[in-house]
Design a protein around this motif. Structure first.
Motif, PDB file in Angstrom:
ATOM      1  N   ALA A   1     -14.299   5.800 -19.959  1.00  0.00           N
ATOM      2  CA  ALA A   1     -13.322   6.900 -20.896  1.00  0.00           C
ATOM      3  C   ALA A   1     -14.400   7.928 -20.765  1.00  0.00           C
ATOM      4  O   ALA A   1     -13.095   9.045 -20.766  1.00  0.00           O
ATOM      5  CB  ALA A   1     -12.352   6.494 -21.846  1.00  0.00           C
ATOM      6  N   LEU A   2     -15.562   8.213 -20.983  1.00  0.00           N
ATOM      7  CA  LEU A   2     -15.697   9.201 -21.176  1.00  0.00           C
ATOM      8  C   LEU A   2     -16.397  10.172 -19.777  1.00  0.00           C
ATOM      9  O   LEU A   2     -17.382  10.851 -20.182  1.00  0.00           O
ATOM     10  CB  LEU A   2     -16.833   9.639 -22.737  1.00  0.00           C
ATOM     11  CG  LEU A   2     -16.217   9.048 -23.671  1.00  0.00           C
ATOM     12  CD1 LEU A   2     -17.458   8.803 -25.029  1.00  0.00           C
ATOM     13  CD2 LEU A   2     -15.385  10.781 -24.314  1.00  0.00           C
ATOM     14  N   GLY A   3     -16.382   9.640 -19.046  1.00  0.00           N
ATOM     15  CA  GLY A   3     -16.847  10.357 -17.674  1.00  0.00           C
ATOM     16  C   GLY A   3     -18.463   9.647 -17.335  1.00  0.00           C
ATOM     17  O   GLY A   3     -19.448  10.846 -16.653  1.00  0.00           O
ATOM     18  N   LEU A   4     -18.878   8.999 -18.225  1.00  0.00           N
ATOM     19  CA  LEU A   4     -20.644   9.222 -18.529  1.00  0.00           C
ATOM     20  C   LEU A   4     -20.937   7.870 -17.887  1.00  0.00           C
ATOM     21  O   LEU A   4     -22.190   7.380 -17.304  1.00  0.00           O
ATOM     22  CB  LEU A   4     -20.736   8.465 -20.172  1.00  0.00           C
ATOM     23  CG  LEU A   4     -20.623   9.774 -20.702  1.00  0.00           C
ATOM     24  CD1 LEU A   4     -20.516   9.207 -22.094  1.00  0.00           C
ATOM     25  CD2 LEU A   4     -21.677  11.042 -20.879  1.00  0.00           C
ATOM     26  N   GLY A   5     -20.156   7.693 -16.773  1.00  0.00           N
ATOM     27  CA  GLY A   5     -20.553   6.218 -15.440  1.00  0.00           C
ATOM     28  C   GLY A   5     -19.957   5.008 -15.262  1.00  0.00           C
ATOM     29  O   GLY A   5     -19.153   4.751 -16.256  1.00  0.00           O
ATOM     30  N   GLU A   6     -20.218   4.343 -14.562  1.00  0.00           N
ATOM     31  CA  GLU A   6     -19.277   3.014 -14.072  1.00  0.00           C
ATOM     32  C   GLU A   6     -19.955   1.837 -15.004  1.00  0.00           C
ATOM     33  O   GLU A   6     -18.830   1.099 -16.003  1.00  0.00           O
ATOM     34  CB  GLU A   6     -18.860   2.374 -12.563  1.00  0.00           C
ATOM     35  CG  GLU A   6     -18.607   3.434 -11.932  1.00  0.00           C
ATOM     36  CD  GLU A   6     -17.026   3.416 -11.808  1.00  0.00           C
ATOM     37  OE1 GLU A   6     -17.032   2.660 -12.145  1.00  0.00           O
ATOM     38  OE2 GLU A   6     -16.073   4.460 -11.357  1.00  0.00           O
TER      39      GLU A   6
ATOM     40  N   GLY B   1     -12.722  13.443 -15.119  1.00  0.00           N
ATOM     41  CA  GLY B   1     -13.970  12.721 -15.783  1.00  0.00           C
ATOM     42  C   GLY B   1     -13.906  12.193 -16.717  1.00  0.00           C
ATOM     43  O   GLY B   1     -14.352  11.123 -17.816  1.00  0.00           O
ATOM     44  N   VAL B   2     -13.627  10.343 -15.637  1.00  0.00           N
ATOM     45  CA  VAL B   2     -13.622   8.990 -16.287  1.00  0.00           C
ATOM     46  C   VAL B   2     -13.930   7.936 -14.806  1.00  0.00           C
ATOM     47  O   VAL B   2     -13.638   8.327 -13.699  1.00  0.00           O
ATOM     48  CB  VAL B   2     -11.940   8.664 -16.428  1.00  0.00           C
ATOM     49  CG1 VAL B   2     -10.620   9.228 -15.474  1.00  0.00           C
ATOM     50  CG2 VAL B   2     -11.687   7.602 -17.255  1.00  0.00           C
ATOM     51  N   ALA B   3     -14.597   7.084 -15.281  1.00  0.00           N
ATOM     52  CA  ALA B   3     -15.016   6.095 -14.658  1.00  0.00           C
ATOM     53  C   ALA B   3     -13.733   6.091 -13.487  1.00  0.00           C
ATOM     54  O   ALA B   3     -13.000   5.721 -14.312  1.00  0.00           O
ATOM     55  CB  ALA B   3     -16.371   5.420 -15.095  1.00  0.00           C
ATOM     56  N   SER B   4     -14.221   5.800 -12.109  1.00  0.00           N
ATOM     57  CA  SER B   4     -12.697   5.078 -11.337  1.00  0.00           C
ATOM     58  C   SER B   4     -12.350   3.571 -11.778  1.00  0.00           C
ATOM     59  O   SER B   4     -11.239   3.370 -11.647  1.00  0.00           O
ATOM     60  CB  SER B   4     -12.860   5.165 -10.086  1.00  0.00           C
ATOM     61  OG  SER B   4     -14.428   4.804  -9.412  1.00  0.00           O
ATOM     62  N   ARG B   5     -13.388   3.000 -12.234  1.00  0.00           N
ATOM     63  CA  ARG B   5     -13.442   1.570 -11.869  1.00  0.00           C
ATOM     64  C   ARG B   5     -12.004   1.396 -13.467  1.00  0.00           C
ATOM     65  O   ARG B   5     -11.783   0.613 -13.559  1.00  0.00           O
ATOM     66  CB  ARG B   5     -14.808   0.606 -12.534  1.00  0.00           C
ATOM     67  CG  ARG B   5     -14.249  -0.436 -12.804  1.00  0.00           C
ATOM     68  CD  ARG B   5     -16.227  -1.572 -13.280  1.00  0.00           C
ATOM     69  NE  ARG B   5     -16.109  -2.588 -13.268  1.00  0.00           N
ATOM     70  CZ  ARG B   5     -16.848  -3.427 -13.907  1.00  0.00           C
ATOM     71  NH1 ARG B   5     -17.622  -2.095 -13.998  1.00  0.00           N
ATOM     72  NH2 ARG B   5     -17.514  -4.695 -14.197  1.00  0.00           N
TER      73      ARG B   5
END
Length: 393
Positions: free
Chosen positions: A112-117, A327-331
């Protein structure tokens, strides 16, 4: 932070849990071995809050883990913090029949913080705390005793850093208003149904081409038998009987026990020993799968057709753009199956068409499918354009 010596007695554990029960949260991690067993062999439990942390030896002679397990599964006032905690939660479920609750997973929060899947723990610590973890003890045989200081420091470090990460991530979630985005994911992680091992359901994990009722009936019966045998012998299910061999037996059942000796993937001894006899009894008594249990041929990809597949590809591109923009993981927003269902014309019960997912992506996804969204390159970057934007100079 106070770091305790290895806790290997019931009184010290009870005292620790009594103190931690007054905390707002506890960080939790486990070390276990399961390469050669069906059930994970719990070797170490690490727990701590912002003031203290300890490693607990569950293998210590006579230690009573009840206070710890009560804290994890019965104390609703204390939030339990994990990183990629699925296997840790599974261990607690195996011990108690319950899961820790309430729960917070830093890997999910990182999406949710865009730090990766699926950011790894060491990368998360580096990204948010600017610290590099010593990975030298990660290949430890945690079942061996005694554990040396370096091994214990490595293990306890997992929860001391976790206790520092959690408040920072919580603050960022509050600042961005994304805390509610991950609530459903946390509840899903804590759902006991995810960890209940029902032998009669295990056939659904085995790939097989046939959709015939008699073949699937044998598959279900053999898979359930394998699960119980593996549990009883505490062996990995694949070591007892591999999936492809199981599917082959279900599709082409041997005429008698002696024929088991000629099946690739089975020990020749099964042609005459007790385990082979039990397997043949299961094969011979398997009933066809009832019609109500037969899997449907609701295969999404073939149902799309060529045009639908192209639309699904465009949706995946849109998802990549939107996840980058916000800025959030697409998954966390949508999965490939969701996009294919949308491209195929389905609308009901799609998570991306509800709540924050709809606001952030689902509305644009619908507009794309219905021809109100297009892609354009502006200033060297791929952008999403809406029909109402056309004609703007």
């Amino acid at each position: 932070m106070r770091i305790h010596p290895l806790i290997d007695d019931s009184d010290s554990l009870s005292d620790l849990c009594a103190r931690l029960a007054k905390s707002d949260f506890v960080a939790v991690d486990t070390e276990f071995m399961r390469e050669s067993t069906y059930w994970p062999d719990l070797c170490l439990i690490q727990i701590g809050d912002h003031e203290e942390a300890a490693a607990i030896d569950p293998k210590a002679n006579g230690i009573d883990l009840t206070p710890l397990l009560d804290l994890l599964v019965d104390n609703e006032d204390v939030l339990k913090v994990f990183h990629a905690g699925g296997q840790d939660v599974e261990i607690v479920y195996n011990l108690t029949g319950k899961t820790p609750h309430p729960i917070f997973d830093t890997q999910i929060a990182a999406m949710a913080l865009g730090l990766g899947e699926q950011i790894g723990y060491s990368n998360l610590v580096d990204a948010l705390l600017g610290q590099s973890l010593d990975k030298g003890a990660r290949f430890t045989d945690w079942a061996r005793r005694p554990l040396d200081k370096r091994q214990l420091d490595y293990a306890i470090g997992d929860v001391t850093h976790l206790a520092e990460l959690f408040p920072r991530m919580l603050d960022r979630l509050r600042e961005t208003g994304r805390g509610a985005w991950i609530n459903a994911e946390m509840e899903r992680l804590a759902d006991p149904a995810n960890y209940a091992n029902v032998p009669e359901e295990s056939w659904k994990r085995v790939r097989i081409q046939s959709r015939k009722a008699d073949v699937l009936g044998r598959l279900k019966a053999i898979a359930a038998w394998r699960e119980r045998e593996a549990q009883d012998k505490n062996l990995p299910r694949g070591r007892l009987l591999r999936d492809e061999t199981l599917a082959d037996i279900a599709s082409h059942p041997p005429k008698n026990q002696k024929a088991l000796a000629k099946i690739r993937g089975l020990p020749s001894s099964w042609g005459g020993n007790d385990i082979g006899a039990r397997l043949m009894q299961v094969v011979n008594h398997a009933e066809p799968l009832p019609e109500s249990e037969l899997p449907t041929r609701k295969s999404r990809k073939p149902g799309l057709g060529k045009e639908g597949a192209l639309v699904a590809d465009l949706l995946k591109l849109l998802l990549k753009i939107r996840s980058r923009e916000i800025g959030v993981a697409s998954r966390l927003i949508a999965k490939a199956d969701d996009l294919e269902q949308l491209a195929a014309g389905e609308r009901d019960e799609l998570g991306l068409l509800a709540g924050w997912r709809y606001e952030e992506f689902g509305r644009d996804a619908l507009n794309l499918v219905e021809g109100r969204v297009a892609f354009a390159v502006r200033d060297g970057k791929l952008k999403v354009t809406h029909a109402e934007d056309e004609g703007e100079g």
